[in-house]
Write a protein that holds these residues in place. Structure first.
Motif: not given
Length: 205
Positions: A83-102
């Motif tokens: 069985i092949g298993i692809e792993i990926t993430e669900l996250v709001n990129e705008e919030k990530v950018a806001q936190y990074a900027k802060a």
């Protein structure tokens, strides 16, 4: 500063600050691989507790040509199905950018400033991921009999019981994955035999 203190300091500085329970030390390749294995282990632990099939030998897949492998992991059933298993993430990129900027500008961050998902937005986010990953299925190694997509998230709004309220009405885009799962970060309120480590897992397909 001793070695342990240095390590803790480095990890704290590299955390993105938003919805990063699984990404405990940054976004470099080595960390991503550890993250993928952690998510894969929780998925197989859950499935093995259900008793429908037993999965083992979870391992990372490597691309011999040096490209990003697809899928990320493989597991083997007791009947020797790969069985092949692809792993990926669900996250709001705008919030990530806001936190990074802060963080970069030393601004204060509200730890409760989470993105709010309704059913439509969650459906859109999941389908966006499925479409992106579905394009890569032609790259899968020939020895894999099935391909699964596993989406993990630490979005605070996406609690297990909230997602379960409309899970059965989510309309997924057409895709070639055999199974699709959503893995939610640590939630002690649902820790039981099905989720022994407290990571809720929802089968979407």
């Amino acid at each position: 500063m001793d070695e342990i203190a240095k390590l803790v300091h480095e990890i704290v500085n590299r955390r993105r600050g938003y919805a990063n329970f699984f990404g405990y030390s940054g976004s470099d390749k080595e960390t991503r691989k550890a993250e993928e294995l952690d998510v894969g282990r929780e998925l197989l632990l859950h499935l093995n507790t259900l008793g429908l099939e037993q999965y083992s030998n979870l391992s990372l897949l490597d691309d011999k040509e040096g490209n990003e492998p697809f899928p990320d992991l493989q597991a083997i059933t007791q009947e020797q199905k790969h069985i092949g298993i692809e792993i990926t993430e669900l996250v709001n990129e705008e919030k990530v950018a806001q936190y990074a900027k802060a963080k970069n500008t030393n601004q204060s961050i509200n730890p409760n400033d989470w993105h709010v998902y309704d059913k439509g937005e969650l459906e859109f986010a999941i389908n966006e991921i499925i479409n992106k990953k579905n394009e890569k299925i032609s790259r899968k190694p020939d020895h894999l009999q099935e391909i699964w997509l596993t989406i993990f998230t630490d979005e605070a709004f996406l609690k297990y019981r909230y997602v379960m309220e409309f899970k059965d009405t989510l309309e997924l885009v057409e895709n070639l994955f055999d199974e699709i799962y959503l893995v939610i970060s640590y939630s002690p309120e649902v820790k039981d035999n099905a989720f022994p480590n407290g990571y809720p897992i929802i089968k979407l397909k």
